[in-house]
Each structure stands twice: as structure tokens, then as C-alpha cells.
Enzyme design. Structure first.
Site, PDB file in Angstrom:
ATOM      1  N   SER A 278      47.914  74.600  49.601  1.00  0.00           N
ATOM      2  CA  SER A 278      46.482  74.401  49.797  1.00  0.00           C
ATOM      3  C   SER A 278      45.868  73.748  48.569  1.00  0.00           C
ATOM      4  O   SER A 278      46.201  74.086  47.429  1.00  0.00           O
ATOM      5  CB  SER A 278      45.789  75.747  50.053  1.00  0.00           C
ATOM      6  OG  SER A 278      46.114  76.246  51.322  1.00  0.00           O
TER       7      SER A 278
ATOM      8  N   ASP B 213      35.508  71.913  52.628  1.00  0.00           N
ATOM      9  CA  ASP B 213      36.624  72.567  51.928  1.00  0.00           C
ATOM     10  C   ASP B 213      37.176  71.651  50.837  1.00  0.00           C
ATOM     11  O   ASP B 213      38.336  71.249  50.847  1.00  0.00           O
ATOM     12  CB  ASP B 213      37.716  72.930  52.926  1.00  0.00           C
ATOM     13  CG  ASP B 213      38.752  73.882  52.312  1.00  0.00           C
ATOM     14  OD1 ASP B 213      38.447  74.512  51.276  1.00  0.00           O
ATOM     15  OD2 ASP B 213      39.861  73.976  52.869  1.00  0.00           O
TER      16      ASP B 213
ATOM     17  N   HIS C 271      38.422  76.556  49.403  1.00  0.00           N
ATOM     18  CA  HIS C 271      38.881  77.908  49.749  1.00  0.00           C
ATOM     19  C   HIS C 271      39.840  78.474  48.704  1.00  0.00           C
ATOM     20  O   HIS C 271      40.096  79.675  48.682  1.00  0.00           O
ATOM     21  CB  HIS C 271      39.516  77.922  51.150  1.00  0.00           C
ATOM     22  CG  HIS C 271      40.899  77.356  51.221  1.00  0.00           C
ATOM     23  ND1 HIS C 271      41.167  76.067  51.668  1.00  0.00           N
ATOM     24  CD2 HIS C 271      42.109  77.901  50.924  1.00  0.00           C
ATOM     25  CE1 HIS C 271      42.468  75.859  51.638  1.00  0.00           C
ATOM     26  NE2 HIS C 271      43.060  76.952  51.187  1.00  0.00           N
TER      27      HIS C 271
END
Length: 806
Positions: free
Chosen positions: A756, A661, A618
Site C-alpha cells: 500500500s 487516498d 490510509h
């Protein structure tokens, strides 16, 4: 009771030990008993010792010790319940299970515990006494019935259980209140249930604990040696209301088991405290307010928060009123709150005396190899792993091993947490281990080389080196030195070794060139033919010292920079990234900053090979063009990167299979591997991180105002089994089998936006392994909402294929 036909009672008692095996013994390496009644024999195997113990007639043999190198066996009348336990080298203690048990199975015919009072509290009469009652059952008539001293027994197979003659002249006999063993039923929440039920309450067969099919899970038996995760038997390893198991039905991950509650009262608990010791599981005070001032919700109420931590589910955990408690092994006492917006929080409980909270928390060893001077009596480092890789037991803890080497008894020995120390002047630092079958071991530490070096303390780490001027480079060992073939021939104290073929001054028959032809038993060189975890040894030329260990240094790795081994030791940090602590510069050298081509940091990532970075898919949503991204390696500051940092463009992007992901970035050129840039190690395919393993997240992400951005931060988080994470009150079934959870369920922060794609890194053996890629979470640092990470081990084949073919 005693009016049956006693003529046939001998049929009830088979010879003790007939058909027995070592499975009927509890084994503890490195433990020795102080026993007054014992016999010594020459024996080359534990099986010989067992046979001698079973044949003994002068006393009841409850235990034996086997000395491998001395070829000696000692059989004894006592065990660890009645005798003090000492740590000792080259000895294995075997204790008969039946004499260690304080509970009864069935009607207690084989009960051999030491309870000597009746249900009404009357002291039992000795079975050999004739007063005040002349017994029908005496040791001379029933030698195999265990009629020792005045202990409760069941020599006549009475259905009501063990009994005894009493010392009250008016009461001839009375039954004893012996608790039931948890092999047919359970006490409390079944934490100690050791039975063989292997079906769930709906009748589904349980999945074996050592299997990852049909459900992958974190409860690996070898990682939880004290939880008895055998076969597919129902167990309660994690503080649930009752035993459970993973099921053999692919559609049903887990389910509780229907274990009946024991009718007898549970064994007496340990001391109940009004203050905090360890994790506070024995705290029974009346504090009912959380650290932030919220009033606690009553444990027997379901408003405002529904839960299963009720007095009915946890009958032995003192869930009274709304008092703070720790029923499930959390870090410290907590409670549900009366605030509908705050589900649960920790409580502020004053510590007992000088003890600090969490003294039983197991710390990991440093990756940078520490060293010690002399015997290491002044060693003050933070290594907490033994030479065979076992975790150390905290010095203030009595679990799994009872001992007297406590901070109170040795106030000057710096017995902090579970750090390796040498409080008694042994040859080097050591510790008690977390393995119930191994009492203690020496630690994974090297002796400092050279002269004039200073003593290592908690703030200083040094890399030991081999003194190649006095010993050839090959005169070193790997691991425990089983393959060592050098020519060292003196012990750690400088005593000359006895030749392996010699029988003077010490006679021996086991470890000879003939019996171990492949062990390299040449001349009088130090060797390790029996795989001793403490390293090479030899028989000595000192008539008063049979054997001793040799001082062989570890070989220096031929690789300058091994994966997962930073050159700067990461600091121990109890916090999380939110409000967390700053990392030591370059202590996480695989951390990268993923940036736009204009230099804006927006995601993290992990260097796994000189030209490859692993991150979250992502993070690449803003552009499919590799030129839109670049990475910076070796930096500590987010802004104004240091001059030695490396900025490298991205040449190719590879997103994970099935919309996972996870993504691989191929760099324009390989990174220069140095002391500031080192790849992380990858796990083995499908490896499962054990539940509650302490792992680490790093990044420059959002700290929600708790500390300024700009410097790399770190946080320590326990892994949470997906079974728990997917509960309704947490992430409600959102976590996939290809993901894992980590965080604190009682509501302090974890990694946040901006981290992230960054690493969830876990310490294993002697290195850091990348187990997760930071993926998602419900908000940032929200109570009951742990972070979710892509499980890297599920994508090893994909990672290897992409790197190989591109």
C-alpha cells in the site's frame, strides 16, 4: 443487368482522381515496391506526385513513391497487394485506398479488388477477350470502369453488385461474392468497422476520442494508431462484442452502438492453428482444460458463470463447445471454468514448433542507454524503441507490417521479441514499427565510444559517452538533431559531405541556404533541415551516393541524475509480486519503505523530490503525528537495511483533497540523490494512461508463500480501462474517475497488503513516470479483482501547491 441504356453510362464514371486528395491514399514511410511498370519524374512535393499519378494514361497508377532528398517521384501500376515491399531510406509510399480494398461499398460500383471467380466458383473471362462471350462492356468502351484482367466489376451500376463474364460457354455472366466493406455494416465483432455512425444504441451522441470531457479515458488516438479512433465514430478497439463509444452524457460513461451486421460473409480468416502462436487468437484446437486442471464451461452456457463472450457476440472467434480460445486479445487462450469459485483461467496450449508464447508482446526499451559496436550486427540488447520514440514490432509478427526479416529466415540474427537488431548489415540496429504509417526506423541507440570495448549483449548495459578528445563538447545533438549546429562534415562511412550551396556532384534545389535559411546549412556541415528522425545528414561528394547520414553522438544530459532514470536497468519480469520476481538492487531507486519510528515496515511510497514522498493516505491512519513515521531510501533488503541506505524522519504530513487516498510526506531533510536514490517523474496534469499499457508495481509486500519476504520485488501489470474494471463481474462500479485499475483479469496475482502506498510506475519515452499510488483491492491476487490505484495525474496541481507553499 446489361440491357439498360448504355448511352448514358458514361455519366456514372467521373474521371478517376477528380477531386481526390492524399486522404484517398494509404501512406507508409520507409517502404518501397518492387515494381516492373513505373515511371520516374522530378518532383519536389507529394502533391506533384499525386497529380502525375492521376494524369497517367499508359497504365493504371495505383501507387507512387516520393523521395524527398532526391526530389524524385516514381508512379507505379502495382501496390503492396501485388508487389513485394522493401524497406528503404528517405522514401514515402502512397497507395490508392480503392485498389487495396477487397470489399465493396454499396453496390460495388467502385470496387477495384482482385476477386476473379463468381459465386459458384467459375473463373471470370477477361474483359478484353471476345471468347467465349462477346462483351458489351469492354475496357476500350469504359476506360474508367476498372475493367482490368478478369476481375469482378460493376460497370453498369447493377444493384446486385460486381459481376463478370464467365469462362463457361453456357453461362454468359454471373455475380461475384464480394464481401461488404465495414463502413456501413460490420463483420464479426466490428473490430474493423470504419464507418461514421456516432450515436449509441439509445441515441446518445458519442464523445470524441481525442477529448477527455465529459469522461476521462485511456483510449488516446495517438497511442492506438491502428484502431482508427477518429472523430466520435463508434469503434471496437478492445475486443468487445461490438463497436461502442464514450457518450456525451455525463451520467452515462459508455454504451454500445447499433451497427448492422453485413449480409455478406466476412473476409476469410488467417490460418487456423492447433498449437499456440503469439497470443493464440487463431488457436482452434480442442483442449478444454485450464492450467490448474479445471474443466472449461461451454461458451454458449451461462452457468456457473454469466458472461458475454458468447458465439453470438463473437461469431468469428471459434467459440465452439468448451474449447480454450482467445476471443478478446488476452495473453493466451483461456476459458470460463465449471468451478463456481474460479471464474476463468488460462489454458496450457503447446507452442507451434520453436515459437515461444507471447512473441508479439511489445517490450519497452531500457532506460539505461545501451550502445552498439560497428554497425550493431552483433548487438544483443533489449532496446525496442526507435529514434523517434515508436515501439518496435515483433520480428515474428506480420502486423502491422508484412515482411521477410523473420527468425526463420535469419536464424543467426537473434531476432527475439521486438528487440532492435541489424539482420541485413544496415548502418545501425533498426526495427519495424507498430505505427502502420511508418514501416521501419533506426533505433534509439548510441554507438559505443572508445576502443577495445566489448560487444553489448543482453546481460550487459553500458552508458555511452561523447569522445571529447576528438570532437568539441558542443559537437553533439539532442533528439533527432534538428538543431544540431556542429561542424561534423563526413558521413557514417567517412565520405566527405558536399557543400549545401554546391550543385556538384549532385544537383538539388530544395535543401539550400536560401530555401531553409534557419536550418544552419553552412559549408558542408551535417544538418537535419527536414527533421529526419534518423538524424543529421548531407549530400555526399561520392557521385554514386546522393546522401547519407552522419554519426553525431547524443549530448550527455547536464544533470547527473534525471528523474525516472535509474542507473541500474530494471529486469524484464513476466510475473507479479505474488509469486513474482526479485528486483535488481536499486533498479527502482524512488521506492521507499515507510516505517514506524521503531523501524517496522508497513507501507511503501515514492520519492518525487529530494524532500518529498508520495504515499497512500490510509497508510497514515495510525497516527497524525509526523514523528511517528520515518522513511528508508536506497534499500533492497526489508530487514537489516544496507549501510548505504538513508534513514530520514518525517516533518510534516499532508493528506489529499476530498478524502482521496493520497498523501505527501515532507522529510526532515533532503535525501542525498545518488545512484541508489533517484526521484520518479510525475505525469502531466490529467494525463490518461492508455489501456493495456504495461506498468510496474514494486514492494516488499505479501507473497502468499510463493517466495520469501525480505527483498524488493517487482511485477508487471497491464492498465485496464475503468469502463472494463467497473463491470459487475470485476469491481462492480467501485472504481472512481480519480483512480485507475491494473492487473490480470484471468486470475493471477498483483500487488498485495504491505505494498500500500507504493508506486505504479509506467515507462514513457525514455523514463519512468509515477502514474498510480497503490490504494486498494478486493483481497490479494484474487481472480477478476485487479488492483486499484490513485490516479496521480489528477492531483498534480495539489502536489505542486503543497510542495511550493511548504
Amino acid at each position: 443487368m446489361e440491357y439498360g441504356k448504355v448511352i448514358f453510362l458514361f455519366l456514372l464514371f467521373l474521371k478517376s482522381g477528380q477531386g481526390e486528395s492524399l486522404e484517398n491514399y494509404i501512406k507508409t514511410e520507409g517502404a518501397s515496391l518492387s515494381n516492373s511498370q513505373k515511371k520516374q519524374f522530378v518532383a519536389s512535393s507529394t502533391e506533384e506526385c499525386e497529380a502525375l499519378c492521376e494524369k497517367e494514361t499508359e497504365f493504371v497508377c495505383r501507387s507512387f513513391e516520393h523521395y524527398n532528398k532526391e526530389q524524385k517521384c516514381v508512379i507505379m501500376s502495382e501496390n503492396s497487394k501485388t508487389s513485394s515491399v522493401e524497406r528503404k531510406r528517405d522514401v514515402v509510399l502512397f497507395e490508392k485506398r480503392i485498389y487495396l480494398s477487397d470489399c465493396k461499398s454499396g453496390n460495388g460500383r467502385n470496387y477495384r479488388g482482385t476477386l476473379s471467380k463468381t459465386k459458384s466458383g467459375i473463373t471470370c473471362q477477361k474483359w478484353s477477350d471476345l471468347s467465349p462471350h462477346v462483351p458489351n462492356y469492354a475496357p476500350s468502351k469504359y476506360p474508367d470502369a476498372g475493367l482490368e484482367k478478369n476481375y469482378c466489376r460493376n460497370p453498369d451500376d447493377d444493384v446486385k453488385g460486381p459481376w463478370c463474364y464467365t469462362t463457361n460457354p453456357d453461362i454468359r455472366y454471373e455475380y461475384c461474392d464480394v464481401p461488404e466493406c465495414e463502413d456501413e455494416c460490420m463483420h464479426c465483432s466490428g473490430e474493423n468497422y470504419r464507418g461514421t455512425i456516432s450515436k449509441t444504441e439509445s441515441g446518445i451522441e458519442c464523445q470524441p476520442w481525442d477529448s477527455q470531457e465529459p469522461h476521462s479515458h485511456e483510449y488516446i488516438p495517438s497511442k492506438f494508431p491502428s484502431k482508427d479512433l477518429k472523430e466520435n465514430y463508434c469503434r471496437n478497439p478492445d475486443g468487445e462484442p461490438r463497436p461502442w463509444c464514450f457518450t456525451s452524457n455525463p451520467e452515462k460513461r459508455w454504451e454500445f452502438c447499433n451497427i448492422p451486421r453485413c449480409s455478406s460473409p466476412p473476409p476469410p480468416p488467417g490460418p487456423m492453428l492447433q498449437c499456440l502462436k503469439g497470443r493464440g487468437e487463431n488457436y482452434r484446437g480442442k483442449i478444454a482444460v485450464t492450467k490448474s486442471g479445471h474443466t472449461c464451461q461451454r461458451w454458449n452456457k451461462q452457468t456457473p458463470h454469466k458472461h458475454n463472450r458468447t458465439p453470438e457476440n463473437f461469431p468469428c472467434r471459434g467459440l465452439d463447445e468448451n474449447y480454450c480460445r482467445n476471443p478478446d486479445g488476452e495473453l493466451e487462450p483461456w476459458c470460463y471454468t465449471t468451478n463456481p469459485d474460479v471464474r476463468q483461467e488460462y489454458c496450457a496450449i503447446p507452442s507451434c514448433g520453436t515459437s515461444s508464447p507471447h512473441t508479439d508482446r511489445v517490450e519497452q526499451s531500457p532506460v539505461i542507454q545501451e550502445c552498439y559496436e560497428g554497425k550493431g550486427e552483433n548487438y544483443r540488447g533489449t532496446t525496442s524503441t526507435t529514434i523517434s520514440g515508436k515501439k518496435c514490432q515483433a520480428w515474428s509478427s506480420m502486423t502491422p507490417h508484412q515482411h521477410k526479416k523473420t527468425p526463420d529466415n535469419f536464424p543467426n540474427a537473434d531476432l527475439i521479441r521486438n528487440y532492435c537488431r541489424n539482420p541485413d548489415g544496415d548502418k545501425s540496429p533498426w526495427c519495424y514499427t507498430m505505427d502502420p504509417t511508418v514501416r521501419w526506423e533506426f533505433c534509439n541507440l548510441e554507438k559505443c565510444s572508445g576502443t577495445g570495448s566489448t560487444v553489448l549483449n543482453a546481460q550487459t548495459t553500458r552508458v555511452p559517452s561523447v569522445d571529447t578528445t576528438s570532437h568539441p563538447e558542443s559537437d553533439c545533438m539532442y533528439g533527432s538533431g534538428k538543431d544540431y549546429r556542429g561542424k561534423r562534415s563526413t558521413t557514417v562511412t567517412g565520405t566527405l559531405c558536399q557543400a549545401w550551396t554546391a550543385q556538384e556532384p549532385h544537383r538539388h534545389t530544395i535543401f539550400t541556404p536560401d530555401t531553409y535559411p534557419r536550418a544552419g546549412l553552412e559549408e558542408n556541415y551535417c544538418r537535419n533541415p527536414d527533421g529526419d528522425p534518423n538524424g543529421p545528414w548531407c549530400y555526399t561528394t561520392n557521385p554514386k551516393k546522393l546522401f547519407d547520414y552522419c554519426d553525431i553522438p547524443q549530448c550527455v544530459s547536464p544533470s547527473s541524475f534525471d528523474c525516472g532514470k535509474p542507473r541500474v536497468e530494471p529486469q524484464k519480469c513476466p510475473g507479479r509480486i505474488v509469486g513474482g520476481c526479485y528486483a535488481q538492487p536499486h533498479s527502482w531507486p524512488w521506492q521507499i519503505s515507510l516505517r514506524t519510528r521503531f523501524g517496522e515496515h508497513f507501507c511503501g511510497g515514492t520519492l518525487i523530490a529530494p524532500q518529498w514522498v508520495l504515499t497512500a493516505a490510509h497508510c497514515l491512519e495510525r497516527s497524525q503525528w509526523p514523528g511517528a513515521y520515518k522513511v528508508i531510501l536506497g534499500l533492497h533488503r526489508e530487514v537489516n537495511p544496507e549501510s548505504y541506505s538513508q534513514e530520514i524522519g518525517v516533518s510534516r504530513l499532508f493528506k489529499g483533497p476530498l478524502a482521496a487516498d493520497i498523501a505527501l510526506l515532507k522529510l526532515n531533510r533532503p535525501a542525498a540523490i545518488n545512484d541508489k536514490v533517484i526521484p520518479a517523474c510525475l505525469p502531466s496534469q490529467d494525463f490518461m494512461v492508455p489501456d493495456r499499457t504495461l506498468c510496474h508495481v514494486t514492494g516488499w509486500g505479501d507473497t502468499q508463500g510463493t517466495s520469501p519476504r525480505g527483498l524488493l520485488k517487482q511485477a508487471s501489470l497491464p492498465v485496464i480501462d475503468n469502463r472494463v474494471c467497473n463491470r459487475h463481474e470485476y469491481l462492480n462500479g467501485r472504481v472512481k474517475s480519480t483512480e485507475l485499475c491494473a492487473g490480470h483479469l484471468v486470475g493471477r496475482g498483483d500487488s498485495c497488503q504491505g505494498d500500500s502506498g507504493g508506486p505504479l510506475i509506467c515507462f514513457e519515452d525514455d523514463k519512468y513516470v509515477l502514474q498510480g499510488v497503490t490504494s486498494w483491492g478486493l483481497g490479494c491476487a484474487r481472480p477478476n479483482k485487479p488492483g486499484v490505484y490513485v490516479r496521480v495525474s489528477r492531483y498534480i496541481s495539489w502536489i505542486e501547491d503543497v510542495m511550493k507553499n511548504n
